[in-house]
Design a protein around this motif. Structure first.
Motif, PDB file in Angstrom:
ATOM      1  N   SER A 130       0.758  -1.205  -0.229  1.00  0.00           N
ATOM      2  CA  SER A 130       0.047  -0.031   0.062  1.00  0.00           C
ATOM      3  C   SER A 130       0.909   1.302  -0.083  1.00  0.00           C
ATOM      4  CB  SER A 130      -0.754  -0.068   1.025  1.00  0.00           C
ATOM      5  OG  SER A 130      -0.161  -0.019   2.430  1.00  0.00           O
ATOM      6  N   CYS A 131       2.189   1.042   0.070  1.00  0.00           N
ATOM      7  CA  CYS A 131       3.075   2.291  -0.238  1.00  0.00           C
ATOM      8  C   CYS A 131       2.639   2.967  -1.302  1.00  0.00           C
ATOM      9  CB  CYS A 131       4.393   1.899   0.099  1.00  0.00           C
ATOM     10  SG  CYS A 131       5.662   3.487  -0.116  1.00  0.00           S
ATOM     11  N   VAL A 132       2.401   2.356  -2.490  1.00  0.00           N
ATOM     12  CA  VAL A 132       1.950   3.134  -3.798  1.00  0.00           C
ATOM     13  C   VAL A 132       0.597   3.323  -3.967  1.00  0.00           C
ATOM     14  CG1 VAL A 132       4.149   1.864  -4.942  1.00  0.00           C
ATOM     15  CG2 VAL A 132       1.659   0.608  -4.853  1.00  0.00           C
ATOM     16  N   LYS A 133      -0.095   2.925  -2.937  1.00  0.00           N
ATOM     17  CA  LYS A 133      -1.676   3.477  -2.763  1.00  0.00           C
ATOM     18  C   LYS A 133      -1.786   4.632  -1.936  1.00  0.00           C
ATOM     19  CE  LYS A 133      -2.878  -1.379  -3.658  1.00  0.00           C
ATOM     20  NZ  LYS A 133      -3.536  -2.440  -2.920  1.00  0.00           N
ATOM     21  N   ARG A 134      -2.051   5.848  -2.519  1.00  0.00           N
ATOM     22  CA  ARG A 134      -2.212   6.925  -1.766  1.00  0.00           C
ATOM     23  C   ARG A 134      -3.622   7.414  -1.358  1.00  0.00           C
ATOM     24  NH1 ARG A 134       2.891  10.226  -4.713  1.00  0.00           N
ATOM     25  NH2 ARG A 134       4.238   8.734  -4.072  1.00  0.00           N
ATOM     26  N   ALA A 135      -3.909   7.663  -0.316  1.00  0.00           N
ATOM     27  CA  ALA A 135      -5.258   8.278   0.184  1.00  0.00           C
ATOM     28  C   ALA A 135      -5.206   9.622   0.053  1.00  0.00           C
ATOM     29  CB  ALA A 135      -5.534   7.494   1.649  1.00  0.00           C
ATOM     30  N   LYS A 136      -5.826  10.325  -0.859  1.00  0.00           N
ATOM     31  CA  LYS A 136      -5.658  11.564  -1.273  1.00  0.00           C
ATOM     32  C   LYS A 136      -6.941  12.660  -0.672  1.00  0.00           C
ATOM     33  CE  LYS A 136      -2.843  11.103  -5.433  1.00  0.00           C
ATOM     34  NZ  LYS A 136      -2.649  11.557  -6.672  1.00  0.00           N
ATOM     35  N   ALA A 137      -7.819  11.798  -0.209  1.00  0.00           N
ATOM     36  CA  ALA A 137      -8.953  12.349   0.253  1.00  0.00           C
ATOM     37  C   ALA A 137      -9.215  12.486   1.795  1.00  0.00           C
ATOM     38  CB  ALA A 137     -10.348  11.621  -0.351  1.00  0.00           C
ATOM     39  N   CYS A 213       2.407   4.070   3.373  1.00  0.00           N
ATOM     40  CA  CYS A 213       2.531   5.430   3.471  1.00  0.00           C
ATOM     41  C   CYS A 213       1.086   5.990   3.007  1.00  0.00           C
ATOM     42  CB  CYS A 213       3.429   6.030   2.345  1.00  0.00           C
ATOM     43  SG  CYS A 213       5.098   5.677   2.670  1.00  0.00           S
ATOM     44  N   VAL A 214       0.545   6.687   4.163  1.00  0.00           N
ATOM     45  CA  VAL A 214      -0.775   7.218   4.141  1.00  0.00           C
ATOM     46  C   VAL A 214      -0.780   8.931   3.830  1.00  0.00           C
ATOM     47  CG1 VAL A 214      -2.848   7.707   5.145  1.00  0.00           C
ATOM     48  CG2 VAL A 214      -1.842   5.273   5.283  1.00  0.00           C
ATOM     49  N   PHE A 215      -1.194   9.510   2.841  1.00  0.00           N
ATOM     50  CA  PHE A 215      -1.522  10.976   2.879  1.00  0.00           C
ATOM     51  C   PHE A 215      -2.747  11.481   2.990  1.00  0.00           C
ATOM     52  CE2 PHE A 215       3.098  11.075   0.964  1.00  0.00           C
ATOM     53  CZ  PHE A 215       3.044   9.737   0.330  1.00  0.00           C
ATOM     54  N   VAL A 216      -2.829  12.605   3.733  1.00  0.00           N
ATOM     55  CA  VAL A 216      -4.263  13.197   3.941  1.00  0.00           C
ATOM     56  C   VAL A 216      -3.967  14.640   3.942  1.00  0.00           C
ATOM     57  CG1 VAL A 216      -5.671  13.726   5.606  1.00  0.00           C
ATOM     58  CG2 VAL A 216      -4.858  11.586   5.511  1.00  0.00           C
ATOM     59  N   PRO A 217      -4.571  15.601   3.040  1.00  0.00           N
ATOM     60  CA  PRO A 217      -4.487  17.035   3.103  1.00  0.00           C
ATOM     61  C   PRO A 217      -4.645  17.466   4.366  1.00  0.00           C
ATOM     62  CG  PRO A 217      -6.093  16.260   1.399  1.00  0.00           C
ATOM     63  CD  PRO A 217      -5.689  15.058   2.187  1.00  0.00           C
ATOM     64  N   LEU A 218      -3.925  18.595   4.500  1.00  0.00           N
ATOM     65  CA  LEU A 218      -3.836  19.199   6.074  1.00  0.00           C
ATOM     66  C   LEU A 218      -5.084  19.640   6.471  1.00  0.00           C
ATOM     67  CD1 LEU A 218      -1.797  19.744   8.431  1.00  0.00           C
ATOM     68  CD2 LEU A 218      -1.232  22.096   7.168  1.00  0.00           C
ATOM     69  N   THR A 229      -1.761  27.405  11.599  1.00  0.00           N
ATOM     70  CA  THR A 229      -2.900  28.164  11.031  1.00  0.00           C
ATOM     71  C   THR A 229      -2.808  27.884   9.418  1.00  0.00           C
ATOM     72  OG1 THR A 229      -1.119  30.138  10.540  1.00  0.00           O
ATOM     73  CG2 THR A 229      -2.861  30.174  12.589  1.00  0.00           C
ATOM     74  N   GLN A 230      -1.354  27.296   8.883  1.00  0.00           N
ATOM     75  CA  GLN A 230      -1.546  27.037   7.437  1.00  0.00           C
ATOM     76  C   GLN A 230      -2.301  25.633   7.341  1.00  0.00           C
ATOM     77  OE1 GLN A 230       2.550  26.479   6.094  1.00  0.00           O
ATOM     78  NE2 GLN A 230       2.108  26.157   4.054  1.00  0.00           N
ATOM     79  N   LYS A 231      -3.066  25.767   5.961  1.00  0.00           N
ATOM     80  CA  LYS A 231      -3.875  24.855   5.873  1.00  0.00           C
ATOM     81  C   LYS A 231      -3.478  24.057   4.375  1.00  0.00           C
ATOM     82  CE  LYS A 231      -6.720  24.907   9.401  1.00  0.00           C
ATOM     83  NZ  LYS A 231      -6.760  23.671  10.276  1.00  0.00           N
ATOM     84  N   GLU A 232      -2.472  24.351   3.899  1.00  0.00           N
ATOM     85  CA  GLU A 232      -2.005  23.828   2.583  1.00  0.00           C
ATOM     86  C   GLU A 232      -0.926  22.997   2.918  1.00  0.00           C
ATOM     87  OE1 GLU A 232      -3.531  24.721  -0.179  1.00  0.00           O
ATOM     88  OE2 GLU A 232      -4.788  26.196   0.588  1.00  0.00           O
ATOM     89  N   GLY A 233      -0.969  21.796   2.001  1.00  0.00           N
ATOM     90  CA  GLY A 233       0.079  20.727   1.981  1.00  0.00           C
ATOM     91  C   GLY A 233      -0.668  19.688   2.549  1.00  0.00           C
ATOM     92  N   HIS A 234       0.255  18.662   2.750  1.00  0.00           N
ATOM     93  CA  HIS A 234      -0.251  17.362   2.898  1.00  0.00           C
ATOM     94  C   HIS A 234       0.516  16.831   4.242  1.00  0.00           C
ATOM     95  CE1 HIS A 234      -1.679  17.550  -1.175  1.00  0.00           C
ATOM     96  NE2 HIS A 234      -2.386  16.352  -0.719  1.00  0.00           N
ATOM     97  N   VAL A 235      -0.038  15.685   4.955  1.00  0.00           N
ATOM     98  CA  VAL A 235       0.511  15.026   5.970  1.00  0.00           C
ATOM     99  C   VAL A 235       1.007  13.709   5.740  1.00  0.00           C
ATOM    100  CG1 VAL A 235       0.482  14.568   8.475  1.00  0.00           C
ATOM    101  CG2 VAL A 235      -0.333  16.524   7.847  1.00  0.00           C
ATOM    102  N   CYS A 236       2.008  13.023   5.819  1.00  0.00           N
ATOM    103  CA  CYS A 236       1.918  11.768   5.442  1.00  0.00           C
ATOM    104  C   CYS A 236       2.405  10.937   6.867  1.00  0.00           C
ATOM    105  CB  CYS A 236       3.397  11.621   4.836  1.00  0.00           C
ATOM    106  SG  CYS A 236       3.936   9.977   4.506  1.00  0.00           S
ATOM    107  N   GLU A 237       2.016   9.700   6.974  1.00  0.00           N
ATOM    108  CA  GLU A 237       2.130   8.994   7.990  1.00  0.00           C
ATOM    109  C   GLU A 237       2.811   7.557   7.725  1.00  0.00           C
ATOM    110  OE1 GLU A 237      -0.725   7.797  11.481  1.00  0.00           O
ATOM    111  OE2 GLU A 237      -1.014   6.042  10.164  1.00  0.00           O
ATOM    112  N   ILE A 238       3.797   7.140   7.972  1.00  0.00           N
ATOM    113  CA  ILE A 238       4.814   5.942   7.579  1.00  0.00           C
ATOM    114  C   ILE A 238       4.509   4.678   8.602  1.00  0.00           C
ATOM    115  CG2 ILE A 238       6.837   5.104   7.181  1.00  0.00           C
ATOM    116  CD1 ILE A 238       7.836   7.454   5.994  1.00  0.00           C
ATOM    117  N   ARG A 239       4.049   3.744   8.215  1.00  0.00           N
ATOM    118  CA  ARG A 239       4.051   2.324   9.162  1.00  0.00           C
ATOM    119  C   ARG A 239       4.745   1.375   8.533  1.00  0.00           C
ATOM    120  NH1 ARG A 239      -0.068   2.059  13.292  1.00  0.00           N
ATOM    121  NH2 ARG A 239      -1.515   4.004  13.166  1.00  0.00           N
ATOM    122  N   CYS A 240       4.982   0.470   9.491  1.00  0.00           N
ATOM    123  CA  CYS A 240       5.676  -1.041   8.547  1.00  0.00           C
ATOM    124  C   CYS A 240       5.152  -2.122   9.582  1.00  0.00           C
ATOM    125  CB  CYS A 240       7.258  -0.861   8.812  1.00  0.00           C
ATOM    126  SG  CYS A 240       7.976  -2.353   7.887  1.00  0.00           S
TER     127      CYS A 240
END
Length: 320
Positions: A130-137, A213-218, A229-240
């Motif tokens: 799932s490292c190549v499967k990105r959750a963008k929503a 790797c899981v990605f979520v918009p900030l 206060t910044q709301k642009e960008g993404h947050v990534c969480e890494i697990r193994c």
């Protein structure tokens, strides 16, 4: 060594005549390797040292790092049946020519063989990839990801990883600790100019696992510190192996992943790493989560979880 006819006896004799070399090579053995696997990979390393002129016993170098990586790739292919890009397969086949492995395992990779592994193995393999499967929503869509459970639990049991999970995962992360330590030594030490994700990824794969790797918009994350206060960008969480390793923020997914990898590698700077069950916030609720920690005291709480591999219907019902 590269031109000899080979064989375990020849290698043993050669190392007996070069005790310092024998001691140095032995440091490359992984905790997870059986005697049979290590003897074969050791011969691979010794046979191919001449092809890497800058490799010197007791001296770290990028060439040594590459040789060790190729030796692990070759061993993974021979003993685990792993496949790699054709160029890599051709390379390790050439480098491994002449090495005789007694009773090598036979790997079946037909569709029927994979089906026979059962639904649980199939779901685990999908999760590992799932490292190549990105959750963008938003977080709600993350919930549709297949959940990887380390063990089946009765519906009445407390939600989260089973009590024995830290002990089950600790041996793997002990091996990963050694791999990361050696990789950082080869790279000249931990620093801001490293490709932190590539280092982490290669070390994890050398231990025969993959990163998640899981990605979520900030803007979709609740419970951020008041100063954010910044709301642009993404947050990534890494697990193994379902164990949380690090969280990072960036202007895009690549930057967030790089920062999360950097934070994960920081944990490996201590004398050891430990897998523990800790309380974290996930979707506004406190949950038990598996986390990789160092020995440093923490004055602040843990960042909220972006994913939860132990999720089931109980959490859905409780958060509705």
């Amino acid at each position: 060594m590269a031109g000899e006819s080979g064989g375990e006896d020849v290698v043993a004799e050669y190392l007996g005549q070069n005790p310092q070399l024998a001691q140095w090579v032995e440091t490359f053995r992984s905790y997870c390797e059986s005697n049979k696997q290590w003897v074969a990979r050791r011969e691979f390393i010794l046979r191919n040292m001449e092809a890497f002129p800058t490799v010197k016993p007791g001296v770290s170098s990028s060439s040594l790092d590459r040789l060790l990586s190729l030796s692990m790739v070759w061993a993974n292919h021979v003993f685990l049946g792993c496949s790699y890009p054709q160029a890599v397969m051709d390379k390790i086949k050439e480098m491994g020519e002449g090495i005789k492995v007694q009773d090598p395992p036979v790997h079946k990779t037909t569709k029927d063989e994979f089906t026979a592994r059962g639904k649980r193995s199939a779901s685990a393999e999908l999760e590992d990839d799932s490292c190549v499967k990105r959750a963008k929503a938003g977080p709600n869509e993350l919930d549709s990801r297949p959940a990887l459970r380390t063990a089946a639990r009765p519906a009445s049991q407390k939600l989260g990883p089973p009590p024995q999970a830290p002990a089950e995962h600790q041996p793997f992360f002990n091996r990963l600790y050694k791999a990361v330590a050696w990789k950082l030594v080869s790279a000249g030490g931990f620093g801001p100019n490293l490709d932190h994700f590539e280092i982490l990824r290669s070390c994890v794969e050398s231990c025969k696992q993959t990163l998640t790797c899981v990605f979520v918009p900030l803007k979709d994350i609740t419970g951020l510190p008041a100063g954010r206060t910044q709301k642009e960008g993404h947050v990534c969480e890494i697990r193994c192996q379902t164990v949380f390793m690090g969280t990072g923020y960036g202007r895009d997914e690549a930057a967030a992943r790089a920062m999360a990898s950097k934070e994960a590698l920081k944990v490996f700077q201590g004398r050891k790493v430990t897998v523990k069950i800790c309380r974290r916030r996930y979707k506004g609720k406190d949950v038990d989560d598996l986390m990789l920690l160092d020995e440093q005291p923490r004055s602040q709480g843990f960042p909220p979880a972006l994913s939860y591999p132990f999720q089931d219907e109980q959490l859905e019902d409780g958060s509705s």
